[in-house]
Motif scaffolding. Structure first.
Motif, PDB file in Angstrom:
ATOM      1  N   UNK A   1      20.809 -57.098  14.547  1.00 17.95           N
ATOM      2  CA  UNK A   1      21.011 -58.242  13.537  1.00 17.95           C
ATOM      3  C   UNK A   1      22.281 -58.810  13.476  1.00 17.95           C
ATOM      4  N   UNK A   2      23.357 -57.913  13.703  1.00 17.66           N
ATOM      5  CA  UNK A   2      24.810 -58.172  13.565  1.00 17.66           C
ATOM      6  C   UNK A   2      25.281 -58.283  15.066  1.00 17.66           C
ATOM      7  N   UNK A   3      26.035 -59.497  15.395  1.00 16.34           N
ATOM      8  CA  UNK A   3      26.740 -59.506  16.962  1.00 16.34           C
ATOM      9  C   UNK A   3      27.678 -58.244  17.031  1.00 16.34           C
ATOM     10  N   UNK A   4      27.826 -57.990  18.065  1.00 14.86           N
ATOM     11  CA  UNK A   4      28.650 -57.005  18.452  1.00 14.86           C
ATOM     12  C   UNK A   4      30.368 -57.613  18.459  1.00 14.86           C
ATOM     13  N   UNK A   5      31.236 -56.640  18.120  1.00 10.65           N
ATOM     14  CA  UNK A   5      32.667 -57.310  17.963  1.00 10.65           C
ATOM     15  C   UNK A   5      33.127 -57.641  19.360  1.00 10.65           C
TER      16      UNK A   5
ATOM     17  N   UNK B   1      31.424 -46.547  15.439  1.00 12.03           N
ATOM     18  CA  UNK B   1      29.914 -47.051  15.901  1.00 12.03           C
ATOM     19  C   UNK B   1      30.270 -48.626  16.402  1.00 12.03           C
ATOM     20  N   UNK B   2      31.142 -49.453  15.552  1.00 15.56           N
ATOM     21  CA  UNK B   2      31.035 -50.687  15.925  1.00 15.56           C
ATOM     22  C   UNK B   2      32.091 -50.787  17.399  1.00 15.56           C
ATOM     23  N   UNK B   3      32.945 -49.833  17.388  1.00 21.08           N
ATOM     24  CA  UNK B   3      33.726 -49.879  18.826  1.00 21.08           C
ATOM     25  C   UNK B   3      32.686 -49.345  19.840  1.00 21.08           C
ATOM     26  N   UNK B   4      31.671 -48.772  19.673  1.00 27.82           N
ATOM     27  CA  UNK B   4      30.658 -48.319  20.600  1.00 27.82           C
ATOM     28  C   UNK B   4      30.132 -49.342  21.025  1.00 27.82           C
ATOM     29  N   UNK B   5      29.540 -50.287  19.902  1.00 24.43           N
ATOM     30  CA  UNK B   5      28.824 -51.417  20.143  1.00 24.43           C
ATOM     31  C   UNK B   5      29.754 -52.514  21.287  1.00 24.43           C
ATOM     32  N   UNK B   6      30.951 -52.935  20.777  1.00 28.09           N
ATOM     33  CA  UNK B   6      31.714 -53.576  21.569  1.00 28.09           C
ATOM     34  C   UNK B   6      31.957 -52.919  22.939  1.00 28.09           C
ATOM     35  N   UNK B   7      32.088 -51.751  22.867  1.00 30.94           N
ATOM     36  CA  UNK B   7      32.013 -51.237  24.420  1.00 30.94           C
ATOM     37  C   UNK B   7      30.650 -51.529  25.093  1.00 30.94           C
ATOM     38  N   UNK B   8      29.603 -51.247  24.555  1.00 30.07           N
ATOM     39  CA  UNK B   8      28.538 -51.438  25.308  1.00 30.07           C
ATOM     40  C   UNK B   8      28.120 -52.725  25.749  1.00 30.07           C
ATOM     41  N   UNK B   9      28.695 -53.844  24.890  1.00 31.26           N
ATOM     42  CA  UNK B   9      28.161 -55.317  25.132  1.00 31.26           C
ATOM     43  C   UNK B   9      29.294 -56.243  25.687  1.00 31.26           C
ATOM     44  N   UNK B  10      30.412 -55.354  26.007  1.00 30.39           N
ATOM     45  CA  UNK B  10      31.746 -56.275  26.631  1.00 30.39           C
ATOM     46  C   UNK B  10      31.196 -56.628  28.150  1.00 30.39           C
TER      47      UNK B  10
END
Length: 287
Positions: free
Chosen positions: A177-181, A252-261
């Motif tokens: 629901x929340x866009x990745x950074x 966790x936010x860093x992992x999301x940004x890493x995964x979706x970059x």
């Protein structure tokens, strides 16, 4: 931050809960006859209980420091798992107390010098009966305490397995629901290096020059790192000083940004096209 198979850990917690429950049933159904028979039964159960304590500590070690620590609700879950270790250890201690209360056969200390050491069979039987009568309720109380603590242990394991499953599901839904950074390629490179086993931030020399490195002691760009810390994509352990070194780990936010970059792609170089006039001039010179 270590990456582990969380679904496998959940399955192991369920199995551990089942093992604790089986041991709980076995101890609750024990019928102890004071003496050697009770010693043998209690010894086996103490060994079994301590083996499960070891397994609980293995599960705690696996989850602590893994990617699960970035999931909301992980802290109380880890505290509950530590309490499972405590409950199981107390159960082992209760069984050891029952072992200590169990009367074993043997000769008593001799009396004062000159006194007759021999006692009649009737006296020995009376002493034995009295010791057994005193031991039975004490051993029963220790067994009851052990079963209570094992009940807490297996209940905790089952609750943990379902709770971690729920936490992971809610965390995944929230992430969707929340866009990745959004991060730059240079930030992606730093996050990728720190995501494996973290890094360290520290100062060198008396002038306080700030430095950072990854687990392989390769230098990390401090300006990029500070930008990631400011955005909450990298966390710093401030319980130690910069002179000692402060641990870094990807949030966790860093992992999301890493995964979706998606790294920026460099446009393919096109072959140069020679203008027609140039082609004609070149052809004239080569004739």
């Amino acid at each position: 931050m270590r990456q582990i198979d969380l679904q496998a850990e959940i399955a192991r917690l369920r199995q551990l809960g089942s093992d604790f429950e089986d041991l709980h049933s076995e101890i609750r159904s024990l019928t102890l006859t004071p003496g050697t028979d009770a010693r043998q039964q209690l010894t086996a159960k103490i060994v079994d209980t301590n083996e499960l304590v070891q397994q609980a500590m293995f599960r705690l070690a696996a989850l602590d420091g893994s990617q699960y620590t970035a999931v909301p609700g992980s802290r109380p879950a880890l505290e509950l798992l530590a309490s499972v270790v405590l409950a199981a250890s107390l159960a082992a201690a209760d069984l050891a107390c029952a072992l200590e209360a169990n009367p074993l056969e043997g000769a008593p200390f001799p009396g004062p010098p000159g006194a007759s050491f021999l006692s009649s069979p009737a006296d020995e039987a009376a002493v034995r009966t009295a010791r057994h009568a005193e031991a039975v309720p004490a051993m029963a109380e220790h067994l009851a305490n052990a079963t209570h603590h094992l009940d807490l242990a297996y209940t905790g394991c089952y609750y943990l397995a379902s709770g971690i499953t729920r936490d992971l599901k809610q965390h995944a839904e929230q992430n969707q629901a929340t866009p990745a950074p959004k991060i730059t390629d240079s930030q992606y490179a730093v996050l990728a290096r720190l995501s494996a086993s973290g890094g360290t931030r520290y100062v060198i020399s008396r002038y306080g020059v700030l430095k950072a490195s990854d687990k392989d002691r390769a230098t990390v760009n401090v300006a990029t790192l500070n930008a990631l810390i400011k955005r909450g994509l990298v966390a710093v352990d401030t319980t130690t000083s910069l002179h000692q070194g402060q641990r870094l780990h990807v949030t966790a936010e860093g992992q999301r940004g890493l995964a979706q970059h998606k790294p920026a792609t460099t446009p393919a170089r096109t072959a140069a096209v020679t203008p027609p006039a140039t082609q004609q001039a070149t052809a004239g010179r080569t004739r």
